[in-house]
Design an enzyme around this catalytic site. Structure first.
Site, PDB file in Angstrom:
ATOM      1  CG  HIS A   5     -14.276  -5.348  49.057  1.00 57.33           C
ATOM      2  ND1 HIS A   5     -14.789  -5.506  50.388  1.00 57.33           N
ATOM      3  CD2 HIS A   5     -13.852  -6.403  48.611  1.00 57.33           C
ATOM      4  CE1 HIS A   5     -15.146  -6.718  50.390  1.00 57.33           C
ATOM      5  NE2 HIS A   5     -14.496  -7.307  49.494  1.00 57.33           N
TER       6      HIS A   5
ATOM      7  CB  SER B  68     -19.049  -8.466  60.062  1.00 56.59           C
ATOM      8  OG  SER B  68     -19.298  -8.485  58.819  1.00 56.59           O
TER       9      SER B  68
HETATM   10  P1  NAD Z   1     -18.868  -4.690  58.498  1.00 54.03           P
HETATM   11  O1  NAD Z   1     -19.295  -3.437  58.516  1.00 54.03           O
HETATM   12  O2  NAD Z   1     -19.606  -5.924  57.986  1.00 54.03           O
HETATM   13  O3  NAD Z   1     -18.567  -5.075  60.220  1.00 54.03           O
HETATM   14  C1  NAD Z   1     -17.919  -4.211  60.935  1.00 54.03           C
HETATM   15  C2  NAD Z   1     -17.261  -4.980  61.859  1.00 54.03           C
HETATM   16  O4  NAD Z   1     -16.446  -4.156  62.659  1.00 54.03           O
HETATM   17  C3  NAD Z   1     -18.109  -5.795  62.884  1.00 54.03           C
HETATM   18  O5  NAD Z   1     -17.751  -6.844  63.297  1.00 54.03           O
HETATM   19  C4  NAD Z   1     -18.194  -4.873  64.041  1.00 54.03           C
HETATM   20  O6  NAD Z   1     -18.320  -5.486  65.541  1.00 54.03           O
HETATM   21  C5  NAD Z   1     -16.734  -4.407  64.135  1.00 54.03           C
HETATM   22  N1  NAD Z   1     -16.395  -2.812  64.787  1.00 54.03           N
HETATM   23  C6  NAD Z   1     -17.207  -2.101  64.964  1.00 54.03           C
HETATM   24  N2  NAD Z   1     -16.487  -1.028  65.870  1.00 54.03           N
HETATM   25  C7  NAD Z   1     -15.250  -1.437  65.771  1.00 54.03           C
HETATM   26  C8  NAD Z   1     -14.082  -0.914  66.533  1.00 54.03           C
HETATM   27  N3  NAD Z   1     -14.209   0.357  67.037  1.00 54.03           N
HETATM   28  N4  NAD Z   1     -13.052  -1.769  66.607  1.00 54.03           N
HETATM   29  C9  NAD Z   1     -13.038  -2.786  66.018  1.00 54.03           C
HETATM   30  N5  NAD Z   1     -13.857  -3.624  65.390  1.00 54.03           N
HETATM   31  C10 NAD Z   1     -15.244  -2.875  65.292  1.00 54.03           C
HETATM   32  O7  NAD Z   1     -17.334  -4.495  57.743  1.00 54.03           O
HETATM   33  P2  NAD Z   1     -16.694  -5.494  57.053  1.00 54.03           P
HETATM   34  O8  NAD Z   1     -16.603  -6.770  57.582  1.00 54.03           O
HETATM   35  O9  NAD Z   1     -15.281  -4.797  56.486  1.00 54.03           O
HETATM   36  O10 NAD Z   1     -17.580  -5.616  55.796  1.00 54.03           O
HETATM   37  C11 NAD Z   1     -17.276  -5.578  54.562  1.00 54.03           C
HETATM   38  C12 NAD Z   1     -17.732  -4.443  53.753  1.00 54.03           C
HETATM   39  O11 NAD Z   1     -17.780  -3.376  54.416  1.00 54.03           O
HETATM   40  C13 NAD Z   1     -16.568  -4.331  52.658  1.00 54.03           C
HETATM   41  O12 NAD Z   1     -17.135  -4.296  51.275  1.00 54.03           O
HETATM   42  C14 NAD Z   1     -16.116  -2.845  52.971  1.00 54.03           C
HETATM   43  O13 NAD Z   1     -15.755  -2.210  51.431  1.00 54.03           O
HETATM   44  C15 NAD Z   1     -17.296  -1.928  53.304  1.00 54.03           C
HETATM   45  N6  NAD Z   1     -17.196  -0.789  54.000  1.00 54.03           N
HETATM   46  C16 NAD Z   1     -15.975  -0.172  54.225  1.00 54.03           C
HETATM   47  C17 NAD Z   1     -15.868   1.012  54.898  1.00 54.03           C
HETATM   48  C18 NAD Z   1     -14.570   1.617  54.904  1.00 54.03           C
HETATM   49  O14 NAD Z   1     -14.042   1.806  53.959  1.00 54.03           O
HETATM   50  N7  NAD Z   1     -14.279   2.451  56.223  1.00 54.03           N
HETATM   51  C19 NAD Z   1     -17.075   1.446  55.813  1.00 54.03           C
HETATM   52  C20 NAD Z   1     -18.017   0.729  55.693  1.00 54.03           C
HETATM   53  C21 NAD Z   1     -18.263  -0.611  54.978  1.00 54.03           C
END
Ligand code: NAD
Ligand code: ZN
Length: 273
Positions: free
Chosen positions: A139, A212
């Site tokens: 992404h 997720s």
């Molecule tokens: P998402 O936000 O959809 O889901 C997060 C997942 O992580 C959930 O299933 C949740 O249960 C789980 N989770 C929460 N705390 C956790 C922990 N401590 N350890 C392990 N798992 C945990 O994230 P996704 O599936 O990556 O969604 C995709 C989109 O989110 C992408 O486009 C991405 O670019 C973007 N995104 C990226 C960031 C980043 O780069 N840090 C942050 C937010 C969103």
């Protein structure tokens, strides 16, 4: 959230990893939750404050580029102040010590690369070329911008002033507005996803951490391994659509479960930087 992964489940995941050739590690926002960065979904997710279609789309940027940049800049600054956690480091060490690991990330925060650098050059220096521990970024990244007119990309780590439309960054070549070089909803993913699918089809295991598994086509990476006869191991405190397909589901946070899982399989529970 459940009580955490049991040692029997961790052992079973380790046995599968030890016996396998070819591992894809697919990571999502939950991996960086333990570094203090908000996820989009799940408890405390960012989408509760901002709807995705308001901010992470080309239409939103055309409508209000200042608002979109303001939101990205807040996330960029949080990421720039964050440090890789024990799970990022264990994954980096795992990829450096073995020669059959590909890290595929949906994250745009740059923490995999930071972990790779610190594990490859830190006091307990892991062997292997650092490039092995650099992820395929499905992404894009916070640290690159792209011209909305001529398409030119460049690295951009400096602060961005999103206080007015006039102060937003512009292209040196054509003067058009620059945008974050990330993939927005409805946009195609580029060649990284084809490479990820290629690795996933050859891998005997897909280790899925903190996603997720609802954003496509990234979520399909694990299914490609599964359909080719490989196993899925999941680390997530919550159940996901992939859970019924998993050989092992560790219901725990990444920073707790991943170092334990990878200890003795190439990674380490105490990878220091
Ligand atoms: P998402 O936000 O959809 O889901 C997060 C997942 O992580 C959930 O299933 C949740 O249960 C789980 N989770 C929460 N705390 C956790 C922990 N401590 N350890 C392990 N798992 C945990 O994230 P996704 O599936 O990556 O969604 C995709 C989109 O989110 C992408 O486009 C991405 O670019 C973007 N995104 C990226 C960031 C980043 O780069 N840090 C942050 C937010 C969103
Ligand atoms: Zn331009």
């Amino acid at each position: 959230m459940t009580a955490g992964a049991t040692s029997a489940e961790i052992d079973r995941g380790r046995d599968i990893l030890r016996a396998s050739r070819g591992v894809v590690v697919l990571t999502g926002a939950g991996l960086s939750a333990d570094s203090g960065l908000a996820t989009f979904r799940g408890p405390g997710g960012q989408w509760r404050k901002h709807r995705p279609e308001e901010l992470a789309t080309p239409e939103a940027f055309r409508r209000d580029p200042r608002l979109v940049w303001e939101w990205y800049e807040a996330r960029r600054r949080a990421a720039a102040e964050a440090a890789p956690n024990d799970a990022h480091r264990a994954i980096a060490e795992f990829a450096l010590r073995r020669d059959d690991v590909t890290i595929v990330t949906q994250n745009v925060d740059g923490l995999h690369a930071l972990a790779a650098r610190c594990v490859a050059t830190g006091p307990r220096r892991a062997p292997g070329n650092i490039s092995r521990a650099l992820p395929l970024e499905l992404h894009g990244t916070f640290y690159r911008v792209r011209c909305t007119s001529c398409g030119r990309r460049r690295e951009h780590r400096d602060l961005i002033d999103a206080s007015s439309k006039e102060t937003l960054p512009r292209c040196d070549d054509c003067g058009a507005l620059l945008r974050p070089d990330v993939v927005w909803f409805g946009e195609p993913l580029g060649e990284a996803i084809e490479r990820a699918f290629g690795c996933a089809s050859q891998a005997e295991v897909c280790l899925v951490v903190g996603t997720s598994a609802v954003v496509q086509p990234a979520a399909s990476v694990a299914m490609v391994t599964r359909r080719a006869g490989g196993a899925i191991i999941e680390v997530n405190p919550e159940e996901t659509p992939l859970s019924p397909m998993c050989a092992v589901s560790l219901r725990d946070t990444a920073a707790t479960a991943v170092p334990m899982l990878l200890a003795g399989c190439g990674g380490s529970s105490t990878a220091a930087c």
